[in-house]
Design a protein around this motif. Structure first.
Motif, PDB file in Angstrom:
ATOM      1  N   GLN A 299     -64.956-113.239   5.839  1.00  6.21           N
ATOM      2  CA  GLN A 299     -65.650-112.065   5.319  1.00  6.21           C
ATOM      3  C   GLN A 299     -64.667-110.920   5.100  1.00  6.21           C
ATOM      4  O   GLN A 299     -64.724-110.238   4.074  1.00  6.21           O
ATOM      5  N   MET A 300     -63.740-110.722   6.042  1.00  2.00           N
ATOM      6  CA  MET A 300     -62.748-109.659   5.881  1.00  2.00           C
ATOM      7  C   MET A 300     -61.847-109.937   4.678  1.00  2.00           C
ATOM      8  O   MET A 300     -61.521-109.030   3.905  1.00  2.00           O
ATOM      9  N   GLU A 301     -61.467-111.201   4.484  1.00  2.00           N
ATOM     10  CA  GLU A 301     -60.647-111.551   3.328  1.00  2.00           C
ATOM     11  C   GLU A 301     -61.402-111.296   2.039  1.00  2.00           C
ATOM     12  O   GLU A 301     -60.853-110.744   1.075  1.00  2.00           O
ATOM     13  N   LEU A 302     -62.665-111.696   2.009  1.00  2.00           N
ATOM     14  CA  LEU A 302     -63.470-111.465   0.804  1.00  2.00           C
ATOM     15  C   LEU A 302     -63.654-109.976   0.529  1.00  2.00           C
ATOM     16  O   LEU A 302     -63.602-109.530  -0.626  1.00  2.00           O
ATOM     17  N   GLU A 303     -63.861-109.197   1.589  1.00  2.00           N
ATOM     18  CA  GLU A 303     -64.005-107.751   1.404  1.00  2.00           C
ATOM     19  C   GLU A 303     -62.722-107.138   0.857  1.00  2.00           C
ATOM     20  O   GLU A 303     -62.772-106.289  -0.041  1.00  2.00           O
ATOM     21  N   SER A 304     -61.564-107.582   1.358  1.00  2.00           N
ATOM     22  CA  SER A 304     -60.304-107.037   0.861  1.00  2.00           C
ATOM     23  C   SER A 304     -60.079-107.435  -0.594  1.00  2.00           C
ATOM     24  O   SER A 304     -59.599-106.635  -1.409  1.00  2.00           O
ATOM     25  N   ILE A 305     -60.453-108.660  -0.962  1.00  2.00           N
ATOM     26  CA  ILE A 305     -60.343-109.086  -2.361  1.00  2.00           C
ATOM     27  C   ILE A 305     -61.281-108.261  -3.235  1.00  2.00           C
ATOM     28  O   ILE A 305     -60.912-107.798  -4.325  1.00  2.00           O
ATOM     29  N   LEU A 306     -62.492-108.046  -2.759  1.00  2.00           N
ATOM     30  CA  LEU A 306     -63.467-107.264  -3.520  1.00  2.00           C
ATOM     31  C   LEU A 306     -62.994-105.831  -3.712  1.00  2.00           C
ATOM     32  O   LEU A 306     -63.084-105.268  -4.817  1.00  2.00           O
ATOM     33  N   VAL A 307     -62.434-105.229  -2.670  1.00  2.00           N
ATOM     34  CA  VAL A 307     -61.911-103.867  -2.770  1.00  2.00           C
ATOM     35  C   VAL A 307     -60.778-103.827  -3.791  1.00  2.00           C
ATOM     36  O   VAL A 307     -60.707-102.935  -4.645  1.00  2.00           O
ATOM     37  N   ALA A 308     -59.903-104.820  -3.740  1.00  2.00           N
ATOM     38  CA  ALA A 308     -58.788-104.870  -4.695  1.00  2.00           C
ATOM     39  C   ALA A 308     -59.302-105.026  -6.111  1.00  2.00           C
ATOM     40  O   ALA A 308     -58.817-104.366  -7.047  1.00  2.00           O
ATOM     41  N   LEU A 309     -60.302-105.867  -6.321  1.00  2.00           N
ATOM     42  CA  LEU A 309     -60.871-106.048  -7.658  1.00  2.00           C
ATOM     43  C   LEU A 309     -61.548-104.776  -8.152  1.00  2.00           C
ATOM     44  O   LEU A 309     -61.425-104.399  -9.336  1.00  2.00           O
ATOM     45  N   LEU A 310     -62.257-104.112  -7.250  1.00  2.00           N
ATOM     46  CA  LEU A 310     -62.926-102.868  -7.649  1.00  2.00           C
ATOM     47  C   LEU A 310     -61.904-101.809  -8.028  1.00  2.00           C
ATOM     48  O   LEU A 310     -62.088-101.059  -9.003  1.00  2.00           O
ATOM     49  N   GLN A 311     -60.825-101.718  -7.263  1.00  2.00           N
ATOM     50  CA  GLN A 311     -59.798-100.736  -7.594  1.00  2.00           C
ATOM     51  C   GLN A 311     -59.156-101.079  -8.932  1.00  2.00           C
ATOM     52  O   GLN A 311     -58.864-100.194  -9.733  1.00  2.00           O
ATOM     53  N   LYS A 312     -58.926-102.352  -9.206  1.00  2.00           N
ATOM     54  CA  LYS A 312     -58.359-102.766 -10.481  1.00  2.00           C
ATOM     55  C   LYS A 312     -59.294-102.420 -11.622  1.00  2.00           C
ATOM     56  O   LYS A 312     -58.867-101.989 -12.685  1.00  2.00           O
TER      57      LYS A 312
END
Length: 115
Positions: free
Chosen positions: A88-101
């Motif tokens: 879940q933490m990995e997915l959240e970090s990926i999601l945050v990175a995608l949102l920032q992109k």
């Protein structure tokens, strides 16, 4: 009375108690039956005690086995929970990175823009 006569009388009286007539047949049969019953009863009691001891040992082993299975299941659930948290933490970090992109495309020089 001479001493040898006294000893002779004593020996005669003491040996006569060993030469008493045997008990009647019915009394001997009753004693024999009692002895057979007592021996059989002791054997049955010994078998029951052994069976109870064996059952106690088996139930202890099953209890320990159940405890081990329970501990393994708890450990498995803990590991699964930790794995799920990590994913879940990995997915959240990926999601945050995608949102920032998505908010700040490359080449536009956006700074860290938080909502």
């Amino acid at each position: 009375m001479p001493l040898w006569v006294f000893f002779f009388v004593i020996l005669t009286l003491s040996s006569s108690s060993h030469c008493s007539p045997p008990p009647p047949l019915t009394l001997r049969m009753r004693r024999y039956a009692d002895a057979i019953f007592t021996n059989s009863y002791r054997k049955v009691l010994g078998q029951l005690s052994a069976r109870k001891l064996l059952q106690d040992i088996m139930s202890r082993q099953q209890g320990e086995s159940n405890q081990e299975r329970g501990a393994r299941a708890r450990l498995g659930r803990q590991v699964d929970g930790m794995w799920a948290e990590q994913k879940q933490m990995e997915l959240e970090s990926i999601l945050v990175a995608l949102l920032q992109k998505h908010r700040c495309p490359q080449g536009f020089g956006c700074r860290n823009s938080q909502g």
